[in-house]
Structure formats: structure tokens, C-alpha cells
Scaffold this active site. Structure first.
Site, short mmCIF file in Angstrom:
data_model
loop_
_atom_site.label_atom_id
_atom_site.label_comp_id
_atom_site.label_asym_id
_atom_site.label_seq_id
_atom_site.Cartn_x
_atom_site.Cartn_y
_atom_site.Cartn_z
CB CYS A 82 38.27 -8.68 73.93
SG CYS A 82 39.42 -9.96 74.45
CB CYS A 163 42.16 -9.70 73.11
SG CYS A 163 41.34 -9.23 74.65
#
Ligand code: AVW
Length: 257
Positions: A82, A163
Site C-alpha cells: 500500500c 490501496c
């Protein structure tokens, strides 16, 4: 005996010279797994190759839907980190040079799936068992060609798995850095999932003489395409700064962008 020796010698020369498309892909796969040894246990280059091949072998090269690559997508195991995902549009060479030896930002072409097929061309034919690397339909000759469908499917997967805070490097030397018909504009922006992605930051790479800014009208269409639950940001990044970071790996990422 002389003829036999001749056949063997020429056979060896011929096979030594030509490396097949499969060899290229398998070699790239093995090299990637050597450099990312944590992924070696979960990924099998032969299984990935088989899953890839079934998408287009024996089929009309203009009739390969992106979904044909679903088994390939599922055969590659890679967890994305992420906050590191970087998208790009009209900045490929710069972005590749910038992310090449840095882990702070990852582009699709830096993942196993993207690295396997970056820069390659492939197709087959109806009833054929072969992979051809020449005389394949070009990018825009037909919509569902074997290469374009692959990149569309891979890009859609890359964005869908994104993400945290993601970014996109766009070209500040263009009058309209965001294009809604590009892969970034037509696929990736739409696939970002608001339950996982907090923000999208446009990094507008700008040269001193460029006049394009974050107020550019093309960014209105980007914001209209982006899920309203995902925060939109835009920031100019001097081209000279990116260039400096490409040539000097000692400069930390945080000082580059
Ligand atoms: P791009 P995208 N003919 O710089 O946003 C041949 O516009 O689309 O960036 N090849 C083409 C054509 C064409 N008309 N159009 C596009 N391409 C190929 C994957 C060509 O290889 C990453 F995740 C060109 O260099 C990025 O975030 C490439 O597509 C995003 O998609 C990119 O064209 C970049 O795609």
C-alpha cells in the site's frame, strides 16, 4: 558421417542463435524471482507460462477479450505494498528509469506480471499452436488484440488491487496531461476502490518552460471519473528533480517528489 556432423553443427548454431518467445518470458520470470526471492515459493514460471498461452493460442489475434487473461492474472502471486503504487500516462521512459532501482514506488511494469511482457509483442492464429512475434495486429488495429487486451486486463488488476495513497505521474509538457481515452483514464482511475484507496495524487512533471499547471482543464475530467470518496490531489514536480534522482540513487525518495 560427414553429413551427420554437418547437420549437428548447423543445428547447434541455429538453435543457439534463436531464443523463442517462451524462452524470453521464462528467463524474465526466473530473473525476477531471483531478485524477489520472497516470491519464489508462490510463483511457478511454467504454470504462469501455460496460463498465459491459453489466453491466445489457436485464436484469432483480434478476438482475445481481456478476460481471456484471467487465468494468467490468477496464476501470478504478488502482494502489492500500500502507498507505493504509481500510475503513469505519457511518461513511461522517465517513470521506468525513476522506479527501476527504487522500492518506494512500484509501477505495473515493475511487478512480475508487467515485467514478463513489457515491450513484447505476441499473437497466434486460428487453428495454430504457435506464438508469433511479428505481423501481429498493432495496438489500435483492432480493439481486442492479444497484446492490448493483456495490458487492459493487467492495468485493471493493478488498479483494483491498489490501496492507501496512490499517485500518477503525468506529463506537464502536454496541453492536456490527462486523457480519458488512455489506459490510465479509461481503466485505472475507474478501477480504484474507495474502500481501499484514500487518495490519488497527480504528480505533474513539469519543465521550466512548461505552462501547464494543476489547474489544467483535463484534470476536471479526471476528478469527474474518480470516485468521489477518493481524495484528489495534484502537485507539480520539477523535471530536473526527477532527472537528478534518476542519476543519483543516493538521493532518498522523499527528496525526489
Ligand atoms: P500512454 P496509458 N499504439 O502513455 O495511460 C501503440 O498513453 O495509456 O499511457 N501502443 C500504444 C498506443 C497506440 N496507439 N496507445 C498506448 N499504447 C501502449 C499501464 C504503448 O506501449 C500503467 F499501469 C504505450 O507506451 C500505466 O498507469 C503505452 O500503451 C498506464 O497503463 C502507454 O500509453 C499507462 O497507460
Amino acid at each position: 558421417i560427414f553429413v551427420v556432423v554437418l547437420v549437428i553443427v548447423f543445428g547447434a548454431i541455429a538453435s543457439g542463435k534463436k531464443s523463442s518467445f517462451k524462452d524470453v518470458v521464462i528467463k524474465r520470470c526466473q530473473t525476477f524471482l531471483k531478485e524477489h526471492s520472497n516470491m519464489a515459493r508462490e510463483n511457478d514460471c511454467e504454470i504462469i507460462w501455460k496460463a498465459f498461452e491459453q489466453a491466445y493460442i489457436g485464436r484469432d489475434p483480434c478476438d482475445i477479450p481481456p478476460e481471456a487473461y484471467d487465468p494468467l492474472i490468477n496464476s501470478v502471486k504478488q502482494d502489492v505494498v500500500c502507498n507505493t503504487m504509481l500510475f503513469w500516462s505519457k511518461t513511461k521512459d522517465m517513470v521506468q528509469a525513476f522506479t527501476d532501482k527504487r522500492d518506494c514506488l512500484v509501477i505495473l511494469e515493475g511487478t512480475l506480471l508487467g515485467a514478463l511482457f513489457d515491450g513484447l509483442t505476441w499473437c497466434s492464429k486460428n487453428e495454430s499452436q504457435e506464438t508469433f512475434t511479428t505481423d501481429c495486429p498493432s495496438w489500435s488495429y483492432c480493439q481486442n488484440n492479444s497484446v492490448r487486451s493483456f495490458w487492459n486486463r493487467a492495468s485493471s488488476n493493478f488498479a483494483a488491487t491498489a490501496c492507501g495513497n496512490v499517485s500518477a505521474m503525468l506529463n506537464g509538457s502536454l496541453e492536456a496531461p490527462f486523457s480519458s481515452t488512455s489506459t490510465f483514464g479509461s481503466i485505472e482511475v475507474k478501477m480504484l476502490d474507495h474502500s481501499k484507496v484514500n487518495s490519488l495524487t497527480v504528480l505533474l512533471v513539469t519543465k521550466e518552460t512548461d505552462t501547464t499547471t494543476c489547474d489544467n482543464p483535463s484534470f476536471h475530467s479526471l476528478q469527474n471519473t474518480l470516485d468521489t470518496k477518493i481524495a484528489y490531489k495534484c502537485r507539480k514536480v520539477p523535471y530536473s528533480k526527477v532527472e537528478g534522482c534518476i542519476s543519483d540513487l543516493e538521493i532518498p525518495c522523499s527528496d525526489c517528489l
